[in-house]
Structures are given as structure tokens and as C-alpha cells.
Scaffold this motif. Structure first.
Motif, PDB file in Angstrom:
ATOM      1  N   THR A 573      21.241  32.258  57.732  1.00 10.75           N
ATOM      2  CA  THR A 573      21.258  33.679  58.076  1.00 10.75           C
ATOM      3  C   THR A 573      22.676  34.205  57.961  1.00 10.75           C
ATOM      4  N   LYS A 574      22.783  35.483  57.631  1.00  7.65           N
ATOM      5  CA  LYS A 574      24.093  36.074  57.332  1.00  7.65           C
ATOM      6  C   LYS A 574      25.012  36.097  58.548  1.00  7.65           C
ATOM      7  N   ASP A 575      24.412  36.110  59.769  1.00  7.37           N
ATOM      8  CA  ASP A 575      25.249  36.194  60.969  1.00  7.37           C
ATOM      9  C   ASP A 575      26.049  34.912  61.234  1.00  7.37           C
ATOM     10  N   LYS A 576      25.734  33.815  60.484  1.00  6.64           N
ATOM     11  CA  LYS A 576      26.493  32.575  60.665  1.00  6.64           C
ATOM     12  C   LYS A 576      27.797  32.567  59.862  1.00  6.64           C
ATOM     13  N   ILE A 577      27.982  33.595  59.038  1.00  2.64           N
ATOM     14  CA  ILE A 577      29.233  33.736  58.280  1.00  2.64           C
ATOM     15  C   ILE A 577      30.102  34.756  58.993  1.00  2.64           C
ATOM     16  N   ARG A 578      31.330  34.396  59.323  1.00  4.57           N
ATOM     17  CA  ARG A 578      32.217  35.313  60.027  1.00  4.57           C
ATOM     18  C   ARG A 578      33.486  35.559  59.210  1.00  4.57           C
ATOM     19  N   LYS A 579      34.115  36.673  59.499  1.00  2.00           N
ATOM     20  CA  LYS A 579      35.307  37.089  58.759  1.00  2.00           C
ATOM     21  C   LYS A 579      36.530  36.888  59.640  1.00  2.00           C
ATOM     22  N   ASP A 612      18.661  41.636  53.324  1.00  2.00           N
ATOM     23  CA  ASP A 612      19.915  40.919  53.068  1.00  2.00           C
ATOM     24  C   ASP A 612      20.318  40.073  54.268  1.00  2.00           C
ATOM     25  N   SER A 613      19.317  39.628  55.066  1.00  3.92           N
ATOM     26  CA  SER A 613      19.632  38.884  56.289  1.00  3.92           C
ATOM     27  C   SER A 613      19.892  37.410  56.019  1.00  3.92           C
ATOM     28  N   GLU A 614      19.412  36.894  54.878  1.00  4.74           N
ATOM     29  CA  GLU A 614      19.573  35.471  54.556  1.00  4.74           C
ATOM     30  C   GLU A 614      20.308  35.318  53.228  1.00  4.74           C
ATOM     31  N   VAL A 615      21.165  34.303  53.140  1.00  3.55           N
ATOM     32  CA  VAL A 615      21.917  34.061  51.903  1.00  3.55           C
ATOM     33  C   VAL A 615      21.721  32.611  51.460  1.00  3.55           C
ATOM     34  N   ASN A 616      21.742  32.416  50.135  1.00  4.45           N
ATOM     35  CA  ASN A 616      21.654  31.076  49.557  1.00  4.45           C
ATOM     36  C   ASN A 616      23.065  30.548  49.288  1.00  4.45           C
ATOM     37  N   LEU A 617      23.283  29.290  49.645  1.00  2.80           N
ATOM     38  CA  LEU A 617      24.618  28.698  49.500  1.00  2.80           C
ATOM     39  C   LEU A 617      24.562  27.423  48.669  1.00  2.80           C
ATOM     40  N   VAL A 618      25.605  27.220  47.853  1.00  5.85           N
ATOM     41  CA  VAL A 618      25.830  25.949  47.172  1.00  5.85           C
ATOM     42  C   VAL A 618      27.131  25.380  47.728  1.00  5.85           C
ATOM     43  N   ILE A 619      27.055  24.222  48.399  1.00  7.93           N
ATOM     44  CA  ILE A 619      28.250  23.589  48.973  1.00  7.93           C
ATOM     45  C   ILE A 619      28.878  22.718  47.885  1.00  7.93           C
ATOM     46  N   ILE A 620      30.131  23.014  47.549  1.00  2.97           N
ATOM     47  CA  ILE A 620      30.825  22.283  46.484  1.00  2.97           C
ATOM     48  C   ILE A 620      31.986  21.490  47.064  1.00  2.97           C
ATOM     49  N   ARG A 621      32.431  20.489  46.296  1.00  4.44           N
ATOM     50  CA  ARG A 621      33.500  19.604  46.754  1.00  4.44           C
ATOM     51  C   ARG A 621      34.570  19.447  45.677  1.00  4.44           C
ATOM     52  N   LYS A 622      35.825  19.394  46.104  1.00  2.00           N
ATOM     53  CA  LYS A 622      36.947  19.012  45.244  1.00  2.00           C
ATOM     54  C   LYS A 622      37.776  18.011  46.042  1.00  2.00           C
TER      55      LYS A 622
END
Length: 677
Positions: A573-579, A612-622
Motif C-alpha cells: 500500500t502507498k502509505d508504507k512509502i514515506r518521504k 492509486d492506493s497500491e503500488v508494485n515494487l521490484v526490489i533490486i540489488r547491487k
């Protein structure tokens, strides 16, 4: 007794024992009182002696017998290991390696080792004033025969008839040359650009694996003149000498009668004089053919042919993906079953095609421990090289090129990075310095790190030197960040060494590293901390034509993300992302990672969605760093063909290439490493 049937076993086991002797000698230098290591070296030398004597190779048997005498005194407590003994044993190991190369090439393993034997005997007798070999083994495999078969001689004759030159070329590298295989590769590149190598000695496989002394010979057909060829070869660094002898039809006829390489000069200079076939030489040649047949289980394939194979398979893969899509739309059971079978078969074929070009970086890394040992000894420093990730695989063309840059970085770490033992003691550090050489995959790149625990980079001294050499002005220097200052190390002619030595002070080194790495499509960065050490990070492309990727959609655009750089996918959910301070962050497995909206980052035209309450994420690594990419849709996993964007679209941010999808659309391939700082 017929010994040829046992020759292959002798070669394989001798190679293993020689490698064990070298590795254990390096271990013993760090633990000179560890008798178990001495026992291991003694057993290897004893086994080598017995096998050599059984096979009739007298010189290796004699040398290992003298090594046994020294090691026997050490293991029984009658002698303590010291630098003189270590030097003698290392030289003995080098000499044995040269003898083995001669045997593999069909020789009898003979070599002039009188000085090394005298040194070993003097150690046993207690008379350390006996003569010591100054330049190592006098082993030279150039006296072994280069046998040409009828077909090869016919090719040479036809070349002469067609107006080509036929040369016998002998090239010798300098004794100081560390990466012999890399230099030999550069010489062979000159050969291949000007003509065709018909036969080489030692074999191409041995040269590629660094299994040769400091010289090699080839029969070459070319359109170039003798003078032009000599000039091009001598322009390569670390070449001691080159001899180019023209062959005539008469000298080729002498070769067809069994002329050995040591008789070639006479055949070239006096083609009218015949050379009789020597019976002993004939036996040696037969033994050489048996050795070659049994020891070689590989063939040399032109890289251009592998490129063509890769391109053809790439086209096949595009057609397969299209066929899978059509079969899914038609939904005919027999067609779907056939397509699935073809997909499984082509996947297996794909793995084989990819592995043909891949080589573990260990083929380069395994040369460095001995080099580090010798350089550290010359500088009176104690340095341990710690290697990780040696099984990481790279494309063959990249492997061939990275040797020299890594040599420069390792030398730089020992000379500039690591302090003297006195300086380390004053800084409350262990007198034993550590240099770490690491390799690992990240996305469709390989990272190689060279890190030392030395004094770090003195940015003030770097700036002062750069201004003194007019590389930057005082005004420019005042505005430079620490990262910018570190990049000055790669400027041409830059050096902070106080005096010129064999290792540094000439302003040549790191600029060569950067030029070479960038020519391979890679990049190099520096991280340093005063008093703690310096880390050079080299990023190299895998240069594979086919990768497995996750297809994603951002608005109307499709992108491919290499599967090797993806940790997982998620929907939150979008509320888990903070600025925080203008940056998007989220909690992820007991840590906080940055969130990157791909639409904004790639400037894709986008609009707000109703839900727009939910977002799809791809977790990447370097490496150890993580980030989350916001995407609109996960399309699915797919094998894709990597295509270059061409010379007009270079250095596009976060894009490493493009691919053609089954429906004919083009999807850009993301370089996720560029998104993580």
C-alpha cells in the motif's frame, strides 16, 4: 616397457603436485614452523621424483631428489626454513614447471639446472657460499620439435605458390614479464590480423593457460614483410626479442623429412643443404604426438564463429518466443505440446551456447598470489592476498583483457596503499597487510574489487600534485568533491610517488587501467578512508547476447530488468512509502531502502490513476545495497536477446541495451546498477 600409455597420467598428476608445491610454499612462508606443510611439500616432491624416474625423465627426478634432501632436514628439525631455502625451493618449482612443459610438448624434460642443484646441495652441506642462480631456471622448451604434418606443410606450400610469405617466428618475452599469456595474446593478435598461424609451439591452449616459458614459436603465412612484422611485435611492451625467418619451398621439403625446430635456422639459412633425420629426434617426435593426443581434451575455436553461433541462436530465440505467443493464442493442444518441447530443448541448447564463451576469473586470479609474494618481498613488506569469488564467470573476450589492469591495481595497492612495516606498527596496525581481490555478479555486470587495509588516499597530496602538474587549476581544485579528487588518480601522467622505482613513479598505471576498462564498456571507481585503506571497484559487462529478465510495464512502455539483479517483487500500500528530505524510503526486512519511481526517473509521460492506493515494487540489488523500483505491471519472466543501442546512443542513463519481444515490440533493458548509488 611401453610408457606412452602412462604419459597422460604422468602429466596430469605432475601438474597437480607442482600446483600443490607452489601453494604449500606460499602457506609455509606465512607459517615457517608448520612441519605438516613441510611434510606435504616433501610428499609431493617424493611422488614427482618416483614418477619422473619411472618415466625415464632424469633431470626432474634428479632435481626433486635434491629438494627431498633439503626438506628432509627441515622436517626432522635439523634445518630451519629461511629466505635462502625458500628462494631455492621456489626456483626449483619454476624449473620443474618448465621441464613439465617441455615434456607436454614432446620433449624429454631436460634442462640446465646445475646452479639450482648446487644451491640445494650447499644448503644441505651448510656451505651457503655456493653459486646461486640469478635468473631462475634456464629451462627452454624452444629446443623441442615442432612437427608439421603433411596437411600443414601442404598449406604452407600453397601459401608460397599464392604469393604469401611463410615465416618461422620466434618471440621471447622479457624475464620481468608477469602476465605472459596476456602478452602472448597481443602477439597472436598481430599474427591473426596479418595472416594465419598454421602451427604454434607450445600449443595455443598451453599459451592461453600460461603453461609456457618466456618464449614461443609459430609458423605463419602472411602478406606482410619481415620488417613490418618485426616492428609490430616489438611495439608490444615486455617483448625481449623477435626472430622472423622466411621459409622457402626447399626448406619446407626439409621440414617434411622431419626437421626439428632446433634445425630450422640451418634449413632457412642454407636451404640447398639437406638435413638428415635423426633417429632419437624421431622417437622424441613420436612421444610428443602421443603426449599431445592424450593431454589435450580441448579444441581451439575462433571467437568469430562463437559470435556467429550466438547471433543465430538469438534469432532462433526471438522466433521461439513469437511461436509460444501464437500457440497460446490458437490454443491447439498438439501445437502447444510441440512448442513446449522445443522450448525445453532450446533452453538446454542456450545453456551450452552461453557456457562456451564463459571462463571463470580464476584463470586470471590464480597468477597473482605468487606475484604478490615476489613484489612484497622486494619492497620488504608483509602482504596477504585474500581472493573470493574466483569462480565468477566472465565472457572470454573480457577475461583476455582484464589481466593487465588488475596487475596495475594490485601493484598500486602494494606500493602506494600498503604502508611499510614500521609505519603500520606506528599506526597500531598489524605488520601483515591484507589485500582483498573479490569478484561477484550484479545484474548483467561483473564487479571486481581490489581493496587494501593501508593508509588510504591523501586527497591534499593528490590535489597538490595535480595542480603542480597543471592537471587542474587552483580554482577548479577548490570546487572539487572527494570523489572528483579520487578520479584525478586516473589522469594521464599522474603519480604521487616521491621517487621512480620499478613499480611506480613514471605516471603510467591507473590511466592505463581506466582506458582499458572503459574500452571494454566498463567503469572504475575509488572509495578511500584515511588510515583504513582504499578500494578500487571495477564494473565490467558480461557481454552476453542472451539473458533471463523480468518484463515490466511503466505506463505504455515495456522494460526488461535482468533477473540476476532482482531480489523479489512485491505489492504494498502507498502509505508504507514515506518521504524524508525529499527522498522516498520504505521499511524492508529490518532496514530502510530507497524507493525509485521509474516513471519519473525515466521521464515516461504518466498520469494519476483512479485507484492509486497500491503500488508494485521490484526490489533490486547491487552488491550489498538494495533499492525498490515502482512499476505499473509485472508482465513475466522471459529469456531475451540483448542488442546494443548502437554508437549513436552511448551512455544512456540506466539503459544497457534493447531487445525485440515476441510480438515485435522493442523493450529497453535496464542497467539497475546505475539506479543505486
Amino acid at each position: 616397457m611401453e610408457l606412452n600409455q602412462y604419459l597422460s597420467m604422468f602429466i596430469d598428476e605432475s601438474t597437480e603436485h607442482l600446483q600443490a608445491i607452489n601453494e604449500n610454499l606460499l602457506r609455509l612462508e606465512n607459517s615457517p614452523h608448520d612441519i605438516e606443510i613441510v611434510h606435504s611439500i616433501f610428499r609431493s616432491a617424493h611422488t614427482l621424483k618416483g614418477m619422473s624416474a619411472t618415466m625415464g625423465f632424469e633431470d626432474p627426478a634428479s632435481l626433486t631428489h635434491q629438494m627431498e634432501n633439503v626438506l628432509d632436514l627441515v622436517r626432522n628439525g635439523k634445518l630451519s626454513m629461511d629466505p635462502v631455502i625458500f628462494d631455492a625451493l621456489f626456483k626449483s618449482a619454476d624449473a620443474l614447471e618448465g621441464m613439465l612443459k617441455d615434456i607436454v610438448a614432446g620433449g624429454t624434460g631436460k634442462a640446465d639446472v646445475t646452479e639450482i642443484v648446487a644451491q640445494l646441495k650447499s644448503i644441505v652441506s651448510g656451505d651457503r657460499k655456493a653459486p646461486v642462480a640469478g635468473g631462475g631456471s634456464a629451462v627452454s622448451a624452444q629446443n623441442a620439435a615442432i612437427q608439421l604434418d603433411e596437411f600443414q606443410i601442404s598449406v604452407l606450400e600453397q601459401s608460397l605458390n599464392s604469393g604469401y610469405q611463410v615465416f618461422f617466428v620466434e618471440t621471447r618475452l622479457t624475464d620481468e614479464c608477469v602476465l605472459k599469456a596476456a602478452r602472448a595474446y597481443m602477439v597472436f593478435r598481430v599474427f591473426e590480423e596479418s595472416g594465419e598461424v598454421i602451427k604454434s609451439y607450445p600449443s595455443v591452449e598451453d599459451i592461453e593457460q600460461d603453461r609456457f616459458d618466456h618464449s614461443f614459436s609459430v609458423y605463419l603465412t602472411t602478406h606482410k614483410s619481415k620488417e613490418s612484422l618485426e616492428k609490430e611485435i616489438l611495439n608490444i611492451s615486455e617483448i625481449h626479442s623477435v626472430s622472423v625467418n622466411a621459409l622457402t619451398k626447399e626448406s619446407l621439403r626439409q621440414l617434411s623429412k622431419g626437421t626439428a625446430s632446433r634445425e630450422i635456422a640451418a634449413a632457412v639459412q642454407a636451404p640447398e643443404r639437406g638435413v638428415e633425420k635423426d633417429t632419437a629426434q624421431s622417437v622424441k617426435a613420436q612421444q610428443g604426438q602421443a603426449a599431445g593426443a592424450m593431454s589435450s581434451r580441448t579444441i581451439r575455436v575462433d571467437l568469430e564463429r562463437l559470435d556467429n553461433l550466438m547471433n543465430l541462436f538469438s534469432e532462433l530465440l526471438i522466433s521461439r518466443v513469437r511461436l509460444e505467443q501464437l500457440a497460446g493464442e490458437i490454443k491447439h493442444s498438439d501445437l502447444q505440446e510441440t512448442v513446449e518441447h522445443m522450448a525445453r530443448t532450446s533452453s538446454e541448447l542456450q545453456n551450452i551456447v552461453l557456457k562456451l564463451r564463459m571462463v571463470p576469473v580464476d584463470t586470471v586470479f590464480n597468477r597473482f598470489p605468487r606475484m604478490i609474494r615476489d613484489i612484497a618481498k622486494n619492497l620488504n613488506k608483509k602482504v596477504e592476498l585474500i581472493i573470493t569469488g574466483a569462480d565468477t564467470e566472465l565472457d572470454r573476450t573480457v577475461i583476455d583483457e582484464i589481466g593487465d589492469p588488475l596487475v596495475h591495481l594490485l601493484r598500486n595497492a602494494i606500493d602506494h596503499g600498503v604502508e611499510s612495516m614500521e609505519e603500520r606498527a606506528a599506526a597500531n596496525k598489524s605488520e601483515n597487510a591484507s589485500i582483498y581481490l573479490r569478484a561477484f555478479h550484479s545484474g548483467n555486470h561483473v564487479f571486481i574489487e581490489v581493496e587494501d587495509d593501508g593508509k588510504g588516499i591523501n586527497t591534499e597530496k593528490v590535489l597538490e600534485t595535480a595542480m603542480k602538474r597543471s592537471i587542474v587549476t587552483r580554482e577548479q581544485a577548490a570546487k572539487m568533491s572527494e570523489k572528483d579528487i579520487h578520479q584525478l588518480l586516473f589522469a594521464s601522467g599522474f603519480s604521487t610517488a616521491d621517487k621512480i622505482s620499478d613499480l611506480s613513479g613514471r605516471g603510467v598505471g591507473l590511466d592505463v587501467v581506466k582506458t582499458k576498462i572503459e574500452s571494454l564498456g566498463g567503469a572504475v571507481e575509488v572509495e578511500s578512508s584515511i588510515g583504513s585503506g582504499t578500494k578500487f571497484i571495477v564494473q565490467l559487462p558480461l557481454t552476453l547476447s542472451i539473458i533471463t529478465a523480468m518484463l515490466i510495464r511503466v505506463e505504455a512502455e515495456k522494460y526488461a530488468i535482468p533477473l540476476s539483479s532482482i531480489v523479489e517483487t512485491a505489492a504494498i500500500t502507498k502509505d508504507k512509502i514515506r518521504k524524508v528530505h525529499g527522498n522516498l524510503l520504505m521499511d524492508y526486512r529490518n532496514t530502510v531502502i530507497p524507493v525509485v519511481p521509474l516513471a519519473e526517473m525515466l521521464e515516461v509521460p504518466h498520469h494519476e490513476k483512479a485507484d492509486d492506493s497500491e503500488v508494485n515494487l521490484v526490489i533490486i540489488r547491487k552488491g550489498a545495497k538494495l533499492a525498490a523500483l515502482i512499476v505499473d505491471e509485472f508482465i513475466g519472466q522471459q529469456e531475451i536477446v540483448l542488442r546494443s543501442l548502437g554508437k549513436y546512443l552511448t551512455h544512456v542513463f540506466a539503459i544497457s541495451g534493447a531487445t525485440i519481444l515476441g510480438d515485435g515490440q522493442v523493450a529497453l533493458i535496464m542497467d539497475t546498477n546505475a539506479l543505486i548509488k
